[in-house]
Design an enzyme around this catalytic site. Structure first.
Site, PDB file in Angstrom:
ATOM      1  N   GLU A 278       0.735  -1.155  -0.104  1.00  0.00           N
ATOM      2  CA  GLU A 278       0.020  -0.075  -0.014  1.00  0.00           C
ATOM      3  C   GLU A 278       0.917   1.281  -0.152  1.00  0.00           C
ATOM      4  O   GLU A 278       0.411   2.213  -0.762  1.00  0.00           O
ATOM      5  CB  GLU A 278      -0.758   0.018   1.131  1.00  0.00           C
ATOM      6  CG  GLU A 278      -2.176   0.839   1.014  1.00  0.00           C
ATOM      7  CD  GLU A 278      -3.234   0.649   1.963  1.00  0.00           C
ATOM      8  OE1 GLU A 278      -3.377  -0.570   2.522  1.00  0.00           O
ATOM      9  OE2 GLU A 278      -4.041   1.754   2.494  1.00  0.00           O
ATOM     10  N   CYS A 304      -8.360  -1.918   4.375  1.00  0.00           N
ATOM     11  CA  CYS A 304      -8.211  -3.236   5.384  1.00  0.00           C
ATOM     12  C   CYS A 304      -9.746  -3.431   5.875  1.00  0.00           C
ATOM     13  O   CYS A 304      -9.726  -4.446   6.292  1.00  0.00           O
ATOM     14  CB  CYS A 304      -7.422  -2.631   6.598  1.00  0.00           C
ATOM     15  SG  CYS A 304      -5.846  -1.787   6.134  1.00  0.00           S
ATOM     16  N   SER A 324      -7.209   1.994  -1.822  1.00  0.00           N
ATOM     17  CA  SER A 324      -6.189   1.334  -2.346  1.00  0.00           C
ATOM     18  C   SER A 324      -6.487   0.051  -2.927  1.00  0.00           C
ATOM     19  O   SER A 324      -7.448  -0.691  -2.420  1.00  0.00           O
ATOM     20  CB  SER A 324      -5.345   0.918  -1.163  1.00  0.00           C
ATOM     21  OG  SER A 324      -4.528  -0.023  -1.429  1.00  0.00           O
ATOM     22  N   LYS A 363     -15.719  -9.224   8.000  1.00  0.00           N
ATOM     23  CA  LYS A 363     -14.728 -10.083   7.637  1.00  0.00           C
ATOM     24  C   LYS A 363     -15.390 -11.329   7.039  1.00  0.00           C
ATOM     25  O   LYS A 363     -14.800 -12.037   5.927  1.00  0.00           O
ATOM     26  CB  LYS A 363     -13.654 -10.473   8.446  1.00  0.00           C
ATOM     27  CG  LYS A 363     -12.734  -9.173   8.902  1.00  0.00           C
ATOM     28  CD  LYS A 363     -11.758  -9.017   7.731  1.00  0.00           C
ATOM     29  CE  LYS A 363     -11.102  -7.673   7.948  1.00  0.00           C
ATOM     30  NZ  LYS A 363     -10.176  -7.396   6.935  1.00  0.00           N
ATOM     31  N   GLU A 366     -16.570 -10.380   3.897  1.00  0.00           N
ATOM     32  CA  GLU A 366     -15.434 -10.087   2.879  1.00  0.00           C
ATOM     33  C   GLU A 366     -14.660 -11.549   2.186  1.00  0.00           C
ATOM     34  O   GLU A 366     -14.441 -11.581   1.048  1.00  0.00           O
ATOM     35  CB  GLU A 366     -14.313  -9.400   3.536  1.00  0.00           C
ATOM     36  CG  GLU A 366     -13.108  -9.004   2.668  1.00  0.00           C
ATOM     37  CD  GLU A 366     -11.877  -8.631   3.264  1.00  0.00           C
ATOM     38  OE1 GLU A 366     -11.367  -7.379   3.065  1.00  0.00           O
ATOM     39  OE2 GLU A 366     -11.442  -9.070   4.533  1.00  0.00           O
ATOM     40  N   GLU A 371     -14.419 -11.548  -5.736  1.00  0.00           N
ATOM     41  CA  GLU A 371     -13.089 -11.200  -6.105  1.00  0.00           C
ATOM     42  C   GLU A 371     -12.017 -11.985  -5.192  1.00  0.00           C
ATOM     43  O   GLU A 371     -10.706 -12.134  -5.590  1.00  0.00           O
ATOM     44  CB  GLU A 371     -12.620  -9.909  -5.916  1.00  0.00           C
ATOM     45  CG  GLU A 371     -13.610  -9.036  -6.677  1.00  0.00           C
ATOM     46  CD  GLU A 371     -14.825  -8.577  -5.689  1.00  0.00           C
ATOM     47  OE1 GLU A 371     -15.131  -8.909  -4.526  1.00  0.00           O
ATOM     48  OE2 GLU A 371     -15.868  -7.917  -6.205  1.00  0.00           O
ATOM     49  N   CYS A 519     -10.041  -1.517  14.724  1.00  0.00           N
ATOM     50  CA  CYS A 519     -10.585  -3.035  15.091  1.00  0.00           C
ATOM     51  C   CYS A 519     -10.818  -3.517  16.497  1.00  0.00           C
ATOM     52  O   CYS A 519     -11.531  -4.404  16.807  1.00  0.00           O
ATOM     53  CB  CYS A 519      -9.522  -4.044  14.350  1.00  0.00           C
ATOM     54  SG  CYS A 519      -9.127  -3.617  12.700  1.00  0.00           S
TER      55      CYS A 519
END
Lengths: 590, 1042
Positions: A278, A304, A324, A363, A366, A371, A519
């Site tokens: 990054e 993230c 990013s 998550k 995710e 992808e 987090c």
């Protein structure tokens, strides 16, 4: 200052303080369900009722401001019996069985019933209709268990500014749900799980992967490897009675091994990797702009936090270019585990199961994004939240507190302190600055303890400016540039940041974490998280960072080895394939 | 016509006002008449616009359309009589006008000047037409401040409003006075918020005035949501400019420049007219910048709500205007400090604002002359429910409820009794008949557990079940609760569920207490006014009608005959003995007389007796009455019993053990014999002790033979004896035996049914004279001994059945003149109507509203009665108007006075040492379900132990006897064996799709007066069979499908 008496104890508090806060000051704990730290009082649950001398009806202490000479009584028969009736009514509406509930022993309603000495439910009647919403990968909602305290509504609308949940309908059949009483999938829910984190009962929880993980562990043909996110180690202990902010990294590793995971790795490893990729990406964007005069999307946004990604895709789709392209550390790990590491072991990727332990519910979403299968199949198979891991440890009968410490396995286990602070708001930015500054100038970041002070702490939006001087020849175009960065946590703060960007504020790099505090305050962390808990977890993470020999991602020898042996160079072709992704614009209404 | 344009100063405003008034004068000269057609929501619904069109057409046909102006106005008030019109010239009021009347209105009224009597209001008592509006009580007794222009002007015309001095107050205020002046006048006026809570308006305004802010808002609550209330709608529809002016004055006082009217979208006409008014006001410069040339600027917008009741709560309303979910938030901060968009705001309701212009125009002191000390001005009420004149009325605050209901509302339709008025809608409470005198003001209503609220006033008659009413309102609030706070969301649901089970025969002991507890907690703990007041209808009905709840729960009985779960058919429910009336009536209709009688005697042995003397409460509740008249249940019963040749015994379940159990019944009246009958059906062989020589109690001792032939009674008593009952006559409690004797003799239970044989004496001068007696004594003497001294000129004091029995007996025994004097009105006489009618036919003189003052004597003998005429005053606790003495007296000559003013236990000492719990009426207190007294083995019933507020009637006594029989059996066996109570379906034919039988109710034939006046022959005669079958077919079969 205002002087009042609570249960005949005199107390002096600033004007505008509520009775609830004033009572806390003199050690009187008034129960409440709907109260939400720092937000306008709702007065909905009526559990915090107290008697105020001269008042016609009882007063909700959460919404009653103190007044001079006010006489408050929290324990009169009238107040006690009113609170008890309110809780009885809640129990009579609540459609749940404590014995089999996810929140058994961890339920605020159950606790209140116990505290108030409710031994039977006199007011039986119709209960809330159950409707179990499993439409999203991250969350499960059960309207039957909902007690309409509206903390989820407050967090979703005011803290996260997402607006997926609202009160609907009227009277007894009113409920909290997405618009038109439909399922979460149909609205722009970012799946951050803050609703699940604040829910006092079992009405909203993460979608459990525990059974899947047990199944994988029990399967002898599978090699099950686990990665643990940086924020876990500062919170997991709370599930076993430790004070918030107790670091339990070593015990956690031991517990994971005892559970039967074949390898225990660290998401921190790929956090270091993220910084390399990054940071390089940022420098490339700057170079493209300054040297090549190209039109590039700046500021660059960190990527993230999957809730944040969802947020941009839904609400600020015109900014997806700014994100990013780096995958999150979790997904970088998954991709590497099923390629680099599998090849290293000569294993078939079907034999490898990758489990993550994350402080996050998004998550779970995710890892299922289409992808996220660089290896050819889903890179990360299952995601456990901190709470789920604690449950598995309990299910396995492991006495966590008496465990010895162990170390993470190699080669995906070694990490720098820069990776640890990914858990905190401002941490990714600080880690990136440590590396970028050193790459550009060849010198260590000249700040005390390597910390970028203005980016630390719980302020909603934080900014910093760093003047770059004495550049290396490759980076001379940055000479004298003032690097402007901003950090936001909690999506309502992200909206503020967007507003300032739209008002012309120019930043080079922006870090956004979905959850308040980053987090460490994730939607999958142990309940109940408030700012005092967040502070303690933040401090623990910084301590972990400071205690490490390696403090900068680019110094991590295993990362260097990874590039040498496998990836080649940052932003190279393999990197591009394994570690980067793309984003899409999403419709808010489906 | 004048059209107002930009008005820049107060002078210009005055000029327009003058011009409008001049033009009206001109109209008066040049134009024949103006017809005001009510275009309020109610009249439009009943067709007033069609009436207007028809009149217009007629005018055109007669070529006088230019001479007569037709004007649509706002609501005139008497909505149930719509469409209504008023002629401006003579003030003639026509009601129930249809388009067909247009021809007459034009040809006869307008052209020929005749009054159309059939369209006029009729005087209730004389049925004479009252053509002129100001002569009609309904209008005459009102004081119109708020509704001053409603029905007088065209609401769409700002000019007409200005012609009534509209906007003059605003113009004066903004050009001549300070905001402080406005608040001070408001303070002097004493106006309190008309939305319900009654908060002083000036105080609210001054809070907002004192709040520092550059932006403030003036808000109007037109979210009228109480069921039955529509005054705000009518004001907006009838006089919208008064609200605009009121808001503008308030805005000036607090320093606001923007106003919002929050009105429900269900009021499209109100929205339309208000919008037109706002637009016109803006065009005329009355809204907008620099109003009347001053520095004051103000504008108003309408915000429509979608009709959530909770949006009437101020913070919820504010949220709704802001575009958020209409939900309340905690207060403080109050809107005066942080309101709309967190800016200081004042929220008042429509009616409050409509008062403001008048207050500023005529002065606060002028306004304060109306109303009470603490509540000034007038209040608009929406009369609805069981009331003859339903509609909108405006009266000074403090007007007694009874006056509103009876003098303006003209009482209850269909001769039903007033039961209660629900005031203040779902947040209010009910006011029962004991409190008809309550002044309608904030404090007095609060004391009774009701509230003024928005002024919805629903009148309920005796056919209303108060548990059902409470359920209705709770359903409403439960539907309308926003669901935010727990007590309101869940608590009201739990209360509703309890009420539902009570009305579905599933009530449990403790339910009332639970309702009270929950209700009080909800009131104490809810977030907003909706929740805090939601339990009011329940708490207030429990407070005033607790016995109805008890009856639902304990006796599984709904007095009013409303609750479906408890009521098979209203007639059966109204029968104290629970006789299956649709069953026996329909069996008569199929000529199955024996089965019909058998079914009757399942619950009541005295079919033949009751066919003659029953008060027939069943007929009062008969649903057929809503079509034409009740089914003649008693007459059908008479026909049925006349078909019986030999008496058939009912089902008796022999039981050896019971036969040996000794049970004593004291008193062979209807209660005692009924108890014996039902005990015998369970296999007992009870002993009945009777003090007189003939069994029958009051039935034989006081009811004259012309009403109940002796043989009829004897037959049914013999039937009971034949079932194994021993009647021992000449055995008087306290003389021949005592209660302790019975226990010593091995009796296991005793039923005490000794009646009230003693009479209450009238404590007036001369009551000890010779020739004064009581009705009881008079009747008993004649009935048991065969003769009694009778005067030539007899005065009877009282209005009950005993009075008439004595009067009619006296006539038959040779009295020449019999007068019945009674202190209340004839309508209030407790005797039943048939008996009064028959007495009148027989030549008895009724002297109602006459109070006995003194019995005049000569030589110790009666020679006359000195009386005071009475007139009706305010309301007493029984809901009747209290008779008050006029200040003059007169004398009725007489030689005998018979007092029939009440009965009492003859001699309470008969209970010896046994300490029975009695209430202060010297009535034994018993369990309403089992008739058990405070002594376990002793049961009581009949007149000596009247339960609750039931009447002292034969049928009540019979029912008490049955309850006691079941109670005694359960006491002895510990079981419930009353097999006759099991409901059986009727197998008679019924076609639910058929039209109701078209026959009218037919009275029972009577013996002609000259054939009955001198003897004791039975007066009432039976139907023919054909008639009886027709009458039976009139039954609507409410039991069907139950």
């Amino acid at each position: 200052m205002v002087t009042l008496s609570i249960n005949n104890i005199n107390v002096e508090v600033p004007e505008g303080t509520t009775v609830l806060e004033a009572a806390k000051k003199v050690g009187i704990n008034i129960p409440t369900l709907c109260h939400f730290e720092g937000k306008k009082p709702l007065g909905a649950c009526r559990v915090c009722l107290v008697e105020i001398e001269g008042g016609r009806a009882l007063a909700a202490s959460c919404s009653t401001p103190v007044a001079h000479g006010m006489k408050v009584f929290t324990n009169t028969k009238r107040a006690r019996s009113a609170r008890k009736t309110v809780v009885e009514l809640l129990l009579s509406e609540h459609n749940g069985e404590c014995k089999t509930c996810d929140r058994n022993n961890d339920c605020e309603l159950q606790n209140l019933a116990y505290q108030m000495g409710i031994e039977d439910i006199r007011l039986k009647g119709e209960v809330a209709k159950p409707h179990i919403d499993k439409s999203t990968p991250a969350l499960v909602r059960d309207n039957g268990k909902c007690i309409k305290c509206r903390r989820c509504v407050t967090v979703c609308n005011e803290v996260q500014a997402v607006g997926a949940l609202f009160p609907q309908g009227r009277g007894f059949s009113s409920m909290i749900s997405p618009a038109f009483m439909s399922d979460l999938e149909t609205v722009a829910c970012v799946q951050c799980g803050q609703c699940a984190a604040v829910c006092p009962v079992g009405a909203i929880s993460e979608r459990s992967h525990i059974d899947d993980v047990w199944k994988a562990l029990d399967d002898p043909t599978k090699m099950v490897i686990v990665q643990t996110a940086p924020a876990i180690r500062a919170a997991l202990g709370e599930c076993f009675g430790y004070e918030p902010g107790t670091l339990v990294t070593g015990k956690m590793v031991t517990a994971l091994k005892q559970l039967g995971f074949d390898k225990v790795f660290d998401t921190n490893f790929t956090a270091d990797l993220t910084i390399i990729e990054e940071g390089t990406e940022l420098l490339m964007r700057l170079k493209d702009k300054i040297v090549n005069g190209k039109k590039v999307a700046l500021p660059q946004f960190t990527s993230c936090s999957p809730g944040w990604i969802n947020f941009v895709e839904y609400f600020y789709p015109e900014y997806t270019e700014n994100l990013s392209t780096c995958k999150s550390p979790q997904q970088m790990f998954g991709a590497l585990a099923k390629t680099y590491y599998a090849e290293m072991l000569c294993k078939d990727i079907d034999e490898i199961v990758v489990v993550s332990v994350m402080p996050c519910t998004a998550k779970k979403f995710e890892c299922q994004r289409e992808e996220m299968n660089a290896s050819g199949i889903q890179d990360v198979d299952y995601v456990l939240t901190t709470r789920e891991l604690a449950k598995m440890i309990k299910q396995a009968g492991i006495d966590f507190t008496s465990l010895p410490d162990s170390k993470m396995d190699s080669p995906l286990g070694l990490s720098s302190g820069a990776a640890d602070i990914f858990a905190n708001t401002g941490g990714v930015m600080e880690a990136a600055i440590r590396t970028v500054y050193e790459i550009v100038t060849g010198r260590e970041l000249p700040l005390e303890n390597l910390h970028v002070e203005p980016l630390m702490g719980l302020d909603g939006v934080k900014t910093a400016t760093l003047k770059i001087e004495g550049t290396q020849p490759d980076w001379s175009f940055l000479e004298g540039v003032e690097l402007k960065v901003a950090v936001a946590h909690g999506l309502s703060n992200a909206r503020k940041l967007f507003k300032s960007i739209e008002n012309g504020e120019e930043y080079h790099f922006v870090e956004v974490m979905t959850c308040p505090g980053g987090c460490i305050g994730g939607g999958g962390q142990p309940r109940f998280t408030d700012d005092s808990v967040r502070q303690k977890r933040l401090a623990a993470i910084y301590a972990e960072d400071e205690g490490k020999e390696l403090r900068k991602s680019h110094e991590n020898p295993d990362i260097k080895r990874l590039y040498e042996r496998y990836l080649g160079k940052p932003l190279g072709e393999t990197s591009h394939h394994l570690l980067h992704t793309h984003y899409k614009k999403k419709e808010i209404f489906k | 016509m004048i059209k107002a344009e930009k008005i820049k100063s107060i002078e210009e405003l005055r000029k327009i006002g003058d011009a409008v008034r001049n033009e009206n004068l001109k109209i008066g000269n040049e134009i024949a008449d103006i017809i005001l057609v009510c275009a309020g929501g109610g009249c439009i619904a009943s067709g007033s616009l069609m009436v207007k069109a028809a009149i217009q057409k007629e005018l055109e046909e007669h070529g006088i359309q230019d001479k007569v102006l037709l004007v649509e106005t706002g609501c005139l008030g008497p909505c149930s009589r719509g469409p209504v019109i008023v002629t401006a010239k003579d003030k003639i009021f026509y009601q129930g006008v249809s388009p067909d009347d247009a021809k007459d209105i034009v040809e006869k009224h307008l052209i020929k000047g005749e009054i159309l009597e059939h369209l006029c209001w009729k005087d209730e008592a004389t049925d004479k037409p009252i053509p002129v509006i100001t002569d009609i009580d309904f209008f005459r007794r009102q004081v119109k401040i708020v509704l001053r222009n409603c029905g007088e002007i065209n609401p769409l015309s700002i000019e007409e409003y200005i012609g009534k001095d509209g906007y003059l107050a605003l113009a004066k205020v903004v050009t001549e006075h300070s905001p402080e002046y406005v608040i001070n006048e408001m303070k002097k006026s004493g106006l309190r918020g008309r939305g319900g809570a009654g908060f002083p308006t000036w105080l609210k305004w001054s809070f907002a005035q004192n709040s520092k802010s550059d932006v403030k808002y003036m808000l109007c609550n037109a979210d009228e949501g109480d069921p039955g209330a529509y005054m705000d709608r009518s004001i907006l529809e009838g006089d919208p400019h008064s609200v605009i002016e009121g808001m503008a004055i308030g805005a000036y006082a607090i320093g606001a420049s923007q106003g919002y009217v929050y009105v429900r979208a269900e009021y499209p006409l109100a929205v339309e007219r208000l919008q037109i008014a706002i637009d016109r006001a803006r065009e005329c410069g009355i809204l907008g910048k620099n109003i009347f040339g001053s520095n004051f600027s103000f504008d108003i917008e309408i915000r429509m709500g979608s009709g959530a009741f909770v949006c009437g709560e101020e913070t919820a309303l504010i949220h709704s205007i802001e575009g958020k979910r209409g939900e309340p938030r905690p207060r403080p901060p109050f809107p005066a400090e942080k309101g709309l968009w967190d800016k200081p705001s004042v929220l008042n309701n429509v009616e409050t604002y409509a008062n403001v212009p008048v207050i500023l125009l005529k002065g606060g002191d002028w306004f304060a002359q109306f109303g009470t000390e603490k509540s000034k001005g007038t209040k608009v009420f929406a009369l609805a429910g069981a009331i003859n004149n339903s509609g909108l009325v405006e009266v000074p605050i403090g007007t007694p409820l009874g006056e509103l209901i009876y003098d303006i509302g003209n009482g209850i339709p269909n001769d039903k009794k007033f039961k209660a008025a629900q005031i203040g809608g779902p947040s209010g409470g009910c006011v029962p008949k004991q409190h008809l005198n309550v002044p309608l003001d904030y404090e007095s209503l609060n004391e009774l557990g009701a509230i003024m609220g928005s002024g919805g006033l629903i009148v309920m008659d005796e056919d209303t079940c108060m548990v059902d009413v409470a359920k209705f309102f709770l359903e409403f609030v439960q539907d309308e609760s926003c669901g935010k706070c727990v007590p309101c969301r869940v608590g009201t649901k739990r209360m509703l569920e309890i009420l539902e089970r009570i009305t579905e025969k599933k009530g449990q002991e403790g339910d009332i207490e639970l309702l009270i507890e929950l209700g009080e907690q909800i009131r104490d703990t809810s977030l907003c006014g909706l929740g805090q007041t939601a339990p009011n209808p329940v708490l207030s009905t429990i407070r005033h009608f607790r016995h109805e709840y008890e009856s639902h729960i304990l006796k599984r009985h709904c007095e009013a005959g409303v609750c479906r779960g408890l009521v098979r058919a209203p007639c059966q429910s109204a029968c104290p003995a629970g006789v299956d009336i649709p069953g026996f009536v329909s069996l008569i209709g199929e000529r199955r007389y024996a089965e019909a009688l058998r079914l009757h005697r399942e619950r009541n042995p005295f079919a033949a007796v009751c066919a003659r003397v029953c008060f027939h409460t069943c007929e009062d509740k008969c649903r057929r009455a809503t079509l034409d008249a009740p089914v003649s249940i008693r007459a059908l019963k008479r026909f049925m019993v006349d078909q019986e040749i030999t008496i058939q015994l009912p089902e008796v379940r022999e039981n050896e053990k019971n036969a040996k159990t000794k049970i004593a019944i004291i008193g062979a009246g209807p209660a005692g014999l009924s108890c014996a009958y039902f005990l015998a059906r369970l296999g007992y062989r009870p002993h009945v002790f009777e003090s007189e020589l003939r069994p029958g109690g009051m039935l034989v001792q006081t009811i004259p033979a012309y009403r109940l032939p002796r043989e009829t009674l004897a037959r049914e008593i013999r039937m009971i004896e034949n079932m194994g009952v021993d009647i021992l006559t000449g055995k008087k409690l306290g003389i021949d035996f005592t209660l302790s004797d019975l226990i010593e003799d091995g009796y296991k239970a005793v039923f005490l049914a000794i009646g009230n044989e003693g009479s209450i004496n009238l404590d007036i001068k001369g009551s000890d004279a010779k020739g004064v007696t009581t009705a009881m004594e008079f009747l008993r003497t004649y009935n048991l001994r065969g003769s009694v001294p009778v005067g030539k000129n007899v005065v009877i004091v009282g209005g009950g059945n005993a009075a008439f029995d004595a009067a009619r007996s006296a006539i038959r025994l040779g009295a020449e003149k019999v007068s019945v004097i009674y202190r209340r009105s004839q309508d209030e006489m407790p005797a039943y109507v048939e008996e009064i009618d028959e007495a009148l036919q027989e030549g008895i003189t009724l002297m109602p509203l006459t109070n006995p003052e003194e019995i005049l004597t000569e030589n110790g003998k009666v020679v006359g009665m000195k009386c005071t005429p009475m007139k009706l005053g305010d309301f007493d606790r029984s809901g009747r108007r209290r008779p008050i003495k006029e200040d003059r007296t007169f004398v009725v000559e007489c030689d005998q006075v018979i007092l029939a003013v009440g009965q009492a236990i003859e001699n309470p000492e008969i209970f010896e040492k046994i300490k029975l719990k009695m209430n202060n009426n010297e009535n034994i207190i018993v369990d309403p379900v089992t008739q058990q007294t405070s002594i376990p083995w002793l049961f009581a019933g009949g007149d000596v132990a009247v339960v609750g507020n039931s009447d002292r009637t034969v049928i009540e006594a019979i029912a008490a006897g049955e309850r006691a029989a079941v109670g005694i059996d359960t006491y002895i066996t510990g079981e419930f064996n009353a097999f006759w109570r099991e409901e059986k379906p009727n197998d008679t034919l019924f076609d639910p799709d058929a039209d109701p039988a078209p026959y009218p109710r037919v009275k029972m034939p009577l013996l002609s007066v000259d054939r009955r006046r001198n003897n004791f022959n039975e007066v009432e005669q039976s139907y023919t069979e054909a008639e009886a079958i027709r009458q039976a077919k009139r039954c609507l079969r409410c039991d069907y499908g139950h």
